[in-house]
Design a protein around this motif. Structure first.
Motif, mmCIF file in Angstrom:
data_model
loop_
_atom_site.group_PDB
_atom_site.id
_atom_site.type_symbol
_atom_site.label_atom_id
_atom_site.label_comp_id
_atom_site.label_asym_id
_atom_site.label_seq_id
_atom_site.Cartn_x
_atom_site.Cartn_y
_atom_site.Cartn_z
ATOM 1 N N LEU A 277 73.615 -15.026 48.007
ATOM 2 C CA LEU A 277 74.347 -14.614 49.223
ATOM 3 C C LEU A 277 75.853 -14.679 49.035
ATOM 4 N N GLY A 278 76.280 -15.236 47.906
ATOM 5 C CA GLY A 278 77.726 -15.322 47.636
ATOM 6 C C GLY A 278 78.270 -14.093 46.917
ATOM 7 N N ILE A 279 77.434 -13.055 46.727
ATOM 8 C CA ILE A 279 77.886 -11.850 45.991
ATOM 9 C C ILE A 279 78.369 -10.787 46.977
ATOM 10 N N VAL A 280 79.540 -10.191 46.677
ATOM 11 C CA VAL A 280 80.028 -9.092 47.534
ATOM 12 C C VAL A 280 80.537 -7.943 46.663
ATOM 13 N N PRO A 281 80.321 -6.704 47.111
ATOM 14 C CA PRO A 281 80.931 -5.571 46.425
ATOM 15 C C PRO A 281 82.286 -5.244 47.050
ATOM 16 N N VAL A 282 83.256 -4.877 46.191
ATOM 17 C CA VAL A 282 84.561 -4.439 46.726
ATOM 18 C C VAL A 282 84.887 -3.059 46.165
ATOM 19 N N LEU A 283 85.633 -2.327 46.962
ATOM 20 C CA LEU A 283 86.093 -0.997 46.557
ATOM 21 C C LEU A 283 87.431 -1.183 45.850
ATOM 22 N N LEU A 284 87.546 -0.616 44.656
ATOM 23 C CA LEU A 284 88.778 -0.810 43.888
ATOM 24 C C LEU A 284 89.359 0.544 43.515
ATOM 25 N N GLU A 285 90.643 0.716 43.845
ATOM 26 C CA GLU A 285 91.321 1.945 43.432
ATOM 27 C C GLU A 285 92.098 1.639 42.169
ATOM 28 N N THR A 286 92.024 2.543 41.182
ATOM 29 C CA THR A 286 92.745 2.316 39.927
ATOM 30 C C THR A 286 93.667 3.504 39.654
ATOM 31 N N PRO A 287 94.770 3.292 38.896
ATOM 32 C CA PRO A 287 95.183 2.057 38.245
ATOM 33 C C PRO A 287 95.556 0.960 39.245
ATOM 34 N N ALA A 288 95.368 -0.283 38.798
ATOM 35 C CA ALA A 288 95.756 -1.429 39.629
ATOM 36 C C ALA A 288 96.268 -2.516 38.693
ATOM 37 N N GLU A 289 97.246 -3.254 39.173
ATOM 38 C CA GLU A 289 97.823 -4.313 38.335
ATOM 39 C C GLU A 289 96.740 -5.352 38.021
ATOM 40 N N GLY A 290 96.600 -5.710 36.743
ATOM 41 C CA GLY A 290 95.597 -6.691 36.344
ATOM 42 C C GLY A 290 94.262 -6.061 35.950
ATOM 43 N N PHE A 291 94.133 -4.760 36.159
ATOM 44 C CA PHE A 291 92.887 -4.057 35.812
ATOM 45 C C PHE A 291 93.075 -3.305 34.504
ATOM 46 N N THR A 292 92.215 -3.576 33.516
ATOM 47 C CA THR A 292 92.203 -2.736 32.307
ATOM 48 C C THR A 292 90.762 -2.362 32.003
ATOM 49 N N ALA A 293 90.580 -1.146 31.515
ATOM 50 C CA ALA A 293 89.242 -0.676 31.133
ATOM 51 C C ALA A 293 89.375 0.104 29.839
ATOM 52 N N GLU A 294 88.622 -0.332 28.836
ATOM 53 C CA GLU A 294 88.675 0.303 27.512
ATOM 54 C C GLU A 294 87.302 0.853 27.174
ATOM 55 N N PRO A 295 87.259 2.076 26.609
ATOM 56 C CA PRO A 295 85.945 2.608 26.212
ATOM 57 C C PRO A 295 85.366 1.808 25.045
ATOM 58 N N LEU A 296 84.050 1.617 25.062
ATOM 59 C CA LEU A 296 83.377 0.916 23.969
ATOM 60 C C LEU A 296 82.815 1.954 23.000
ATOM 61 N N PRO A 297 82.854 1.635 21.703
ATOM 62 C CA PRO A 297 82.244 2.593 20.769
ATOM 63 C C PRO A 297 80.750 2.690 21.047
ATOM 64 N N SER A 298 80.203 3.900 21.053
ATOM 65 C CA SER A 298 78.765 4.044 21.308
ATOM 66 C C SER A 298 78.220 5.188 20.471
ATOM 67 N N ILE A 299 76.944 5.068 20.099
ATOM 68 C CA ILE A 299 76.355 6.131 19.274
ATOM 69 C C ILE A 299 75.534 7.108 20.102
#
Ligand SMILES: Cc1cc2nc3c(=O)[nH]c(=O)nc-3n(C[C@H](O)[C@H](O)[C@H](O)COP(=O)(O)OP(=O)(O)OC[C@H]3O[C@@H](n4cnc5c(N)ncnc54)[C@H](O)[C@@H]3O)c2cc1C
Length: 387
Positions: free
Chosen positions: A183-205
């Motif tokens: 019950l302690g889990i919540v979803p949040v809506l996030l707009e990006t870019p945002a300070e402190g947010f980084t997302a890097e693609p992972l290599p995949s086959i």
């Protein structure tokens, strides 16, 4: 909707899928190549698929009725047809998908308008960040934290892994924890870019179009009004919300498996000249198994459309179709000799893409557990409902 309408829907998306196949290998080499194909009708459709009519979504009518792609039963037809053309292009396309379904379940009116409204302005990618580096299948054990900030908002800190399209998304949903337990889990809506947010693609086959990414969240600011489901009880927003979202989308993942298996089958039919009697028998047997997996997938979609918590058949369908996609791709290679994967790049890509179905929306073992639980509790064979 009638069977005839679904047949017309299938026919329409088969036509639209024909535009995707020529770009399959290009996208496999460079997942960003999708940016050059936003004008393809299938990609345009996916960019708004699932946005309800009341937010201004006005898709081309199919046999006199618009198809908003908001029902699982519609999505399984669309996703099978587009995956049969190329699953990479399907998952690379911008659009609301998982995040959009979650928004439909738990967002308030302002959040819905923000999310769906932006989907209709221009194509943009969304993401749905649940999986964590050390807590894949055990999503309920997630540790990303959401804690109050001085300004009345919140700060998001943690890490996520294997999140589709996150490195190029402009809007997404992140699951975090405000307290212990489910019950302690919540979803949040996030707009990006945002300070402190980084997302890097992972290599995949495989399924490289999905651009699975690793996300780092370092005290990312989230306004209080972007916490999803604030108006709902805790039992209806966190874990409940992601389980229902997966239930609604899992038949679509199964349909991707059916589509991939079909792509392998159709490849053999088109390219294996003069098959022997035994080969003919094996090709026909594969075709029948694909028809069976499709029937199960459609039943699973009807079940979740009727009641979102009835996701056990969806697990069965995803298991069946995911395994079949892998088997079909490998089987198809057998018809073209030992160098099949070198000489037939589309088959090689299918083998790599199909493997990803083991993981997307819950691994094979976890689906087996889910299905077993449904069987033991009588939810799969209908005994519970008729009792
Ligand atoms: C193409 C692709 C796209 C994805 N997109 C997203 C996305 O958009 N958002 C997102 O949040 N995640 C996404 N994922 C992540 C996906 O949901 C996870 O891979 C999945 O939850 C499994 O987690 P894991 O890889 O850490 O494996 P683990 O959970 O570590 O599992 C490893 C192995 O252990 C088995 N196992 C785990 N628990 C049990 C158990 N209780 N009993 C028996 N066996 C068990 C599993 O079946 C598996 O074989 C994506 C993955 C892929 C491949």
């Amino acid at each position: 909707m009638t069977d005839r309408w679904y047949r017309e829907l299938r026919q329409r998306f088969r036509e639209l899928g024909a535009d995707l196949r020529p770009h399959a290998l290009e996208l496999d080499r460079d997942p960003e190549a999708i940016r050059a194909h936003f004008d393809l009708p299938a990609v345009r459709y996916l960019a708004a698929m699932g946005v309800p009519a009341e937010y201004g979504h006005d898709p081309e009518p199919i046999a006199g009725r618009p198809c908003h792609g908001a029902r699982a039963r519609e999505r399984v037809v669309i996703m099978e047809e587009l995956a049969a053309a190329d699953a990479g292009m399907l998952v690379a396309a911008p659009g609301p998908l998982l995040a959009g379904v979650l928004v439909g379940l738990v967002a308030d009116e302002r959040q819905r308008e923000l999310f769906y409204g932006r989907m209709l302005q221009r194509p943009l990618w969304t993401f749905f960040a649940l999986t964590e580096p050390d807590r894949g299948s055990d999503a309920a054990g997630l540790t990303t934290s959401l804690r109050p900030a001085d300004d009345g908002g919140y700060l998001l800190t943690g890490a996520k892994r294997y999140v589709g399209n996150a490195c190029r998304a402009q809007l997404g949903v992140v699951f975090a924890r405000t307290g212990p337990g489910p019950l302690g889990i919540v979803p949040v809506l996030l707009e990006t870019p945002a300070e402190g947010f980084t997302a890097e693609p992972l290599p995949s086959i495989g399924l490289r179009g999905a651009r699975i990414s690793a996300i780092e969240l370092d005290e990312v600011r989230v306004p209080a009004e972007n916490v999803l489901g604030r108006h709902l009880s805790p039992t209806r927003r966190g874990m409940w919300a992601f389980v229902q979202t997966f239930n609604l989308l899992r038949p679509g993942v199964a349909a991707i498996g059916v589509g991939m298996a079909r792509a392998a089958h159709e490849y053999v039919l088109a390219h294996r000249r003069a098959p022997s009697k035994d080969e003919r028998r094996r090709i026909d047997a594969l075709g029948r198994r694909i028809d069976g997996a499709r029937a199960l997938t459609e039943r699973a979609a009807e079940a979740v459309d009727a009641r979102t918590s009835d996701g056990h058949l969806a697990s069965a369908a995803k298991l069946r179709a995911g395994n079949l996609a892998e088997e079909a791709a490998l089987l198809a290679c057998e018809f073209f000799g030992p160098a099949a994967r070198l000489e037939h790049p589309l088959l090689d890509k299918l083998v790599r893409d199909a493997k990803s179905l083991e993981f997307i929306e819950g691994t094979t073992q976890v689906q087996q557990l889910n299905l077993a639980q449904g069987l033991v509790s009588g939810k799969v064979d209908g005994t519970r409902r008729s009792a």
